[in-house]
Motif scaffolding. Sequence first.
Motif, PDB file in Angstrom:
ATOM      1  N   ASP A   1       0.841  -1.189   0.000  1.00 29.80           N
ATOM      2  CA  ASP A   1       0.000   0.000   0.000  1.00 29.80           C
ATOM      3  C   ASP A   1       0.876   1.239   0.000  1.00 29.80           C
ATOM      4  O   ASP A   1       2.073   1.193   0.308  1.00 29.80           O
ATOM      5  CB  ASP A   1      -0.906   0.005   1.242  1.00 29.80           C
ATOM      6  CG  ASP A   1      -1.922  -1.125   1.206  1.00 29.80           C
ATOM      7  OD1 ASP A   1      -2.287  -1.560   0.103  1.00 29.80           O
ATOM      8  OD2 ASP A   1      -2.349  -1.554   2.309  1.00 29.80           O
ATOM      9  N   ARG A   2       0.257   2.366  -0.327  1.00 28.36           N
ATOM     10  CA  ARG A   2       0.995   3.630  -0.308  1.00 28.36           C
ATOM     11  C   ARG A   2       1.485   3.902   1.107  1.00 28.36           C
ATOM     12  O   ARG A   2       0.747   3.766   2.087  1.00 28.36           O
ATOM     13  CB  ARG A   2       0.095   4.763  -0.791  1.00 28.36           C
ATOM     14  CG  ARG A   2       0.783   6.124  -0.838  1.00 28.36           C
ATOM     15  CD  ARG A   2      -0.131   7.175  -1.454  1.00 28.36           C
ATOM     16  NE  ARG A   2       0.483   8.489  -1.412  1.00 28.36           N
ATOM     17  CZ  ARG A   2       1.370   8.936  -2.283  1.00 28.36           C
ATOM     18  NH1 ARG A   2       1.742   8.146  -3.287  1.00 28.36           N
ATOM     19  NH2 ARG A   2       1.884  10.152  -2.176  1.00 28.36           N
TER      20      ARG A   2
ATOM     21  N   LEU B   1       6.626  11.235  -0.133  1.00 34.04           N
ATOM     22  CA  LEU B   1       6.509  10.010  -0.920  1.00 34.04           C
ATOM     23  C   LEU B   1       6.559  10.347  -2.413  1.00 34.04           C
ATOM     24  O   LEU B   1       6.023  11.365  -2.843  1.00 34.04           O
ATOM     25  CB  LEU B   1       5.192   9.295  -0.604  1.00 34.04           C
ATOM     26  CG  LEU B   1       5.068   8.686   0.803  1.00 34.04           C
ATOM     27  CD1 LEU B   1       3.661   8.133   1.001  1.00 34.04           C
ATOM     28  CD2 LEU B   1       6.098   7.580   1.025  1.00 34.04           C
TER      29      LEU B   1
ATOM     30  N   THR C   1       5.146   6.538  -6.870  1.00 36.82           N
ATOM     31  CA  THR C   1       4.741   5.150  -6.612  1.00 36.82           C
ATOM     32  C   THR C   1       4.097   5.006  -5.243  1.00 36.82           C
ATOM     33  O   THR C   1       3.283   4.104  -5.025  1.00 36.82           O
ATOM     34  CB  THR C   1       5.950   4.209  -6.694  1.00 36.82           C
ATOM     35  OG1 THR C   1       6.859   4.476  -5.606  1.00 36.82           O
ATOM     36  CG2 THR C   1       6.685   4.385  -8.016  1.00 36.82           C
ATOM     37  N   GLY C   2       4.465   5.891  -4.317  1.00 41.27           N
ATOM     38  CA  GLY C   2       3.956   5.790  -2.954  1.00 41.27           C
ATOM     39  C   GLY C   2       4.695   4.768  -2.128  1.00 41.27           C
ATOM     40  O   GLY C   2       4.377   4.567  -0.951  1.00 41.27           O
ATOM     41  N   ASN C   3       5.705   4.129  -2.694  1.00 42.39           N
ATOM     42  CA  ASN C   3       6.467   3.098  -1.987  1.00 42.39           C
ATOM     43  C   ASN C   3       7.923   3.480  -1.779  1.00 42.39           C
ATOM     44  O   ASN C   3       8.711   2.662  -1.297  1.00 42.39           O
ATOM     45  CB  ASN C   3       6.405   1.765  -2.758  1.00 42.39           C
ATOM     46  CG  ASN C   3       4.986   1.299  -2.999  1.00 42.39           C
ATOM     47  OD1 ASN C   3       4.593   1.090  -4.135  1.00 42.39           O
ATOM     48  ND2 ASN C   3       4.203   1.139  -1.939  1.00 42.39           N
TER      49      ASN C   3
END
Length: 252
Positions: free
Chosen positions: A207-208, A228, A231-233
């Motif tokens: 998830d983010r 962030l 991609t949020g990762n």
Amino acid sequence: MMLFTAMAIAILQISLPVSAQSVPVAMPENAHAKSYGDGWECDIGFRNDDETCLPIVVPQNAYQTNRIYGVGWECMHGFKSDGNTACAEVIVPEGGYLDPSGQRWLCLRGFQKVGKGCLEIVLPKNAYLAKGLYGSEWACKRGYEAIGEGCSAIVVPENAYLNVSKYGQPWFCERGFIEEARQCVAVAVPVNAYFDDAPYGDGWKCDRGYAAKDGRCEAIDLPENAHLDRTGNRWECHRNYQKYKKSCVLSN
């Protein structure tokens, strides 16, 4: 004085050798003057042979082209020129046909060219004639794959389905499963992750705000002056800051 000069020029012209004067080339019989430039060319139906226009000899099974260039004739449909001197018949073998050009033959569907003949294609079990003119002359039916000179049944593992396309691997895993050692195993989605049906990867994504590590999703610890990324990762530094180890420092 002027009279003396004119007489001298006349005497000089008479004394010039004949080779220095322009001698027109005689036009042979069955020729005509060129439409542009100097010289002549043979009439239609004749060809220049050592400054003489000789009639074109049309061989058997040919017709005159009525053109001033080329050999002056072409072979009839079903015949092929043999060294610009004769027209040989195109022999169509059994299982073949004369193509539209009339100068060569091709094999009928269900036959393949072998040497100077057409050999009937022997279909293996569970196969059918291919449509293409290139490559294999036959293809395997759905549920079978070509192995050697035959078609073998495709072994589809549990939780998989046949590939309807003619390209790629013969089967794919169903949604929620991933290929491992030619089998389809259920995707174990860790906490803070979701199922991902991309044909590559582990079958899940974090998830983010979480990053994958050792088969699980760990919360991302954002340093000061960071955010962030798309991609949020992962994280990246704010504008005017640059990454230094695990922090963001002001960039000058």
